[in-house]
Enzyme design. Structure first.
Site, PDB file in Angstrom:
ATOM      1  N   LYS A  41       1.079  -0.796   0.275  1.00 52.29           N
ATOM      2  CA  LYS A  41       0.038  -0.650   0.244  1.00 52.29           C
ATOM      3  C   LYS A  41       1.420   1.269  -0.078  1.00 52.29           C
ATOM      4  CE  LYS A  41       0.036  -0.213   5.055  1.00 52.29           C
ATOM      5  NZ  LYS A  41      -0.975   0.691   6.197  1.00 52.29           N
ATOM      6  N   ARG A 140     -10.282   0.724  15.087  1.00 49.62           N
ATOM      7  CA  ARG A 140      -9.800   0.969  14.464  1.00 49.62           C
ATOM      8  C   ARG A 140     -10.664   1.097  13.247  1.00 49.62           C
ATOM      9  NH1 ARG A 140      -3.950   2.061  10.730  1.00 49.62           N
ATOM     10  NH2 ARG A 140      -4.449  -0.091  10.511  1.00 49.62           N
ATOM     11  N   TYR A 274      15.601  30.176   6.850  1.00 46.19           N
ATOM     12  CA  TYR A 274      13.812  30.826   7.320  1.00 46.19           C
ATOM     13  C   TYR A 274      14.430  31.267   9.051  1.00 46.19           C
ATOM     14  CZ  TYR A 274      11.882  29.943   3.090  1.00 46.19           C
ATOM     15  OH  TYR A 274      11.536  30.873   1.823  1.00 46.19           O
ATOM     16  N   MET A 322      10.681  24.209   1.989  1.00 45.96           N
ATOM     17  CA  MET A 322       9.674  23.542   0.769  1.00 45.96           C
ATOM     18  C   MET A 322      10.540  22.795  -0.385  1.00 45.96           C
ATOM     19  SD  MET A 322       6.983  24.877  -1.881  1.00 45.96           S
ATOM     20  CE  MET A 322       6.090  25.375  -0.514  1.00 45.96           C
TER      21      MET A 322
HETATM   22  C1  LIG Z   1      -3.774  -4.077   8.453  1.00 45.77           C
HETATM   23  C2  LIG Z   1      -2.336  -3.867   7.981  1.00 45.77           C
HETATM   24  N1  LIG Z   1      -1.574  -5.156   7.633  1.00 45.77           N
HETATM   25  C3  LIG Z   1      -0.372  -5.046   7.643  1.00 45.77           C
HETATM   26  C4  LIG Z   1       0.138  -4.006   7.984  1.00 45.77           C
HETATM   27  C5  LIG Z   1       1.643  -3.817   7.704  1.00 45.77           C
HETATM   28  O1  LIG Z   1       2.303  -3.161   8.087  1.00 45.77           O
HETATM   29  P1  LIG Z   1       4.032  -3.371   9.096  1.00 45.77           P
HETATM   30  O2  LIG Z   1       4.286  -2.547   8.193  1.00 45.77           O
HETATM   31  O3  LIG Z   1       3.997  -2.827  10.180  1.00 45.77           O
HETATM   32  O4  LIG Z   1       4.052  -4.405   9.120  1.00 45.77           O
HETATM   33  C6  LIG Z   1      -0.308  -2.885   7.724  1.00 45.77           C
HETATM   34  C7  LIG Z   1       0.058  -1.559   7.820  1.00 45.77           C
HETATM   35  O5  LIG Z   1      -0.190  -0.768   8.404  1.00 45.77           O
HETATM   36  C8  LIG Z   1      -2.073  -2.424   7.570  1.00 45.77           C
HETATM   37  O6  LIG Z   1      -2.697  -1.051   7.852  1.00 45.77           O
END
Ligand SMILES: Cc1ncc(COP(=O)(O)O)c(C=O)c1O
Length: 382
Positions: A41, A140, A274, A322
Site C-alpha cells: 500500500k 479502528r 527562514y 520547501m
Molecule cells: C491492515 C494492515 N496490515 C498490515 C500492515 C503492515 O504493517 P507493518 O508495516 O507494520 O508490517 C498494515 C500497515 O499499517 C496494515 O494497515
C-alpha cells in the site's frame, strides 16, 4: 549491485535485491505452511508498488496487500493477475464491481460493505471474494465482537446465495511493536474466539491472519495461516524497542541522496534559513542540499536531521524549507555536486531512516512513505 552516477538533484535509490533478501528473511521466520502477504500500500511505503510487488513475489511472497481498491486495481492493470490481492480500505461507493471483475479479495468490516458487495456481485453476475475483518481491540477498522454474529450470519447467507465467498477472517494489532504489551495477548484471545464463532457458524476461510511486521518477527503464535509484513520488507525496523534493522536481519531498501547544490564561505554571526534559527558561531562553510519538505524531508527535523556529506555526518542548520535545506560544513569545502546522503542502510556511516525518525520525533514508516513524487526512484538490482 552497480553504482549509478548521481542525477542532478536528488534520488531515492531502491535496492530490490535488499527487498528480496528481506522477504526471504521473513519467510525463514515463519513456519513453512504460513503464507506471506507483501503489503505494498501507499506505493509500497514510498518505494514503488509495482516493482516492489514483483520483487516480493520473486522472493517467495504469496499474496499482495493494499489499502485502497485503486492501489489493488493498479496492480491488476499492470499485469499482476495470478496472485491473490487483499484490499482493505473500502468507502461507500467504491468500485466493488471492478474489484470482483479483477478477482480481488475485498475486506468487509460492516453490513454496509456487505450490502454493497452483494449488490455489485449481482450486477456483475460473479461471486465476490470477501474477507471479514474483526476489530479485536485496535478500535479502528473491523467489526466489533458484539456485531460479529450479525455480520457472519449475513455473509453466510450471501455465500449460500452464491454472491460471495468468504476467503478470509482477519484482524490487525494495536501494539505488536511494544513487546509484552498486554493488548497483544488480549487481542489474540478475542481473535481466536471470533474465529471460533465464525467457523462454528460455517465459515470455511482459506486464510486467517492478524500479524504485521512486528508480530511476524516476534510473535509466532500470531502467524495463523498468513502474515502481512510491510515495513520489515522495506528493511526498516518497526520500532527501536525491537532492535535495529541489522539486529533483525533486515536491510534497508531505500537510500535518499542529493547532490550538494552550492558550497559557500560565510562569516561568523550569519543567520541561516527562514527565521534565522541557526546562526553561525564562527567563520564557516555552508552546503545547500536541494531537498525540502515538498520532497518529504520533515520540517520537524529542522536543526536536527543528520546528513552524510563527504566522510562526516552533518546536521541540518536552521529550518528545512520547501525545496532545500542547509548544512554547516564546518570549514570543509566539498565540490558542488558532492553526494549528500540523508539516509540509507548505514554501512557507509550514513544515517538511517530510523535516525531521521528520531530527529523528527516520528516513526521511520513516515520517513520513507512521505518521500515525495518529485524525487525520482532509481531501481537497483532489478
Ligand atoms: C491492515 C494492515 N496490515 C498490515 C500492515 C503492515 O504493517 P507493518 O508495516 O507494520 O508490517 C498494515 C500497515 O499499517 C496494515 O494497515
Amino acid at each position: 549491485m552497480t553504482e549509478t552516477p548521481p542525477p542532478p538533484r536528488a534520488r531515492a535509490e531502491i535496492d530490490l535485491g535488499a527487498l528480496r533478501a528481506n522477504v526471504r528473511t521473513l519467510r525463514a521466520r515463519v513456519a513453512p505452511h504460513v503464507r506471506i502477504m507483501a503489503v505494498v500500500k501507499a506505493d509500497a511505503y514510498g518505494h514503488g508498488a509495482l516493482r516492489c510487488a514483483r520483487a516480493a513475489l520473486e522472493a517467495g511472497a504469496d499474496w499482495l496487500g493494499t489499502a485502497t481498491p485503486h492501489e489493488a486495481l493498479a496492480l491488476r492493470a499492470a499485469g499482476i493477475t495470478d496472485v491473490p490481492v487483499l484490499c482493505w480500505l473500502w468507502t461507500p461507493g467504491d468500485p466493488w464491481d471492478q474489484g470482483i471483475e479483477a478477482g480481488l479479495d475485498m475486506s468487509v468490516s460492516g453490513t454496509w460493505a456487505l450490502d454493497e458487495v452483494v449488490e455489485a456481485a449481482r450486477a456483475v453476475g460473479r461471486t465476490a471474494r470477501i474477507q471479514l475483518k474483526a476489530d479485536t481491540g485496535l478500535g479502528r477498522n473491523g467489526c466489533q465482537p458484539a456485531d460479529w454474529p450479525e455480520l457472519v450470519g449475513a455473509a453466510l447467507k450471501a455465500e449460500a446465495d452464491g454472491h460471495v465467498k468468504v476467503t478470509g477472517l482477519w484482524s490487525h494489532f494495536a501494539c505488536a511493536d511494544e513487546p509484552h504489551h498486554p493488548s497483544i495477548a488480549a487481542q489474540l484471545d478475542v481473535f481466536r474466539s471470533m474465529l471460533d464463532h465464525a467457523e462454528r457458524a460455517g465459515v470455511r476461510p482459506e486464510v486467517r491472519h492478524i500479524a504485521n511486521s512486528p508480530a511476524t518477527l516476534t510473535l509466532p503464535e500470531s502467524h495463523f495461516d498468513l502474515v502481512r509484513p510491510g515495513i520489515a520488507m522495506y528493511g526498516v525496523s518497526p520500532s527501536p524497542e525491537l532492535g535495529t534493522s541489522a539486529e533483525l536481519g533486515l536491510r534497508p531498501v531505500m537510500s535518499l541522496k542529493a547532490s550538494v547544490a552550492l558550497v559557500k564561505h560565510v562569516p561568523a554571526g550569519h543567520g541561516v534559513s527562514y527565521g534565522h534559527h541557526y546562526v553561525t558561531e564562527g567563520e564557516t562553510t555552508l552546503g545547500l542540499v536541494p531537498l525540502g519538505y515538498a520532497d518529504g524531508v520533515p520540517r520537524h527535523a529542522s536543526g536536527r536531521g543528520p546528513v552524510l556529506v563527504g566522510d562526516r555526518v552533518r546536521t541540518v542548520a536552521g529550518r528545512v524549507a520547501m525545496d532545500q535545506f542547509v548544512v554547516d560544513l564546518d570549514g570543509d569545502a566539498p565540490e558542488p555536486g558532492t553526494e549528500a546522503v540523508l539516509f540509507g542502510p548505514g554501512d557507509r556511516g550514513e544515517p538511517t531512516a530510523e535516525d531521521w525518525a528520531v530527529a523528527a520525533d516520528t516513526i521511520a514508516y513516515e520517513i520513507v512513505t512521505r518521500i515525495g513524487a518529485r524525487v525520482p526512484r532509481v531501481y537497483l538490482g532489478e
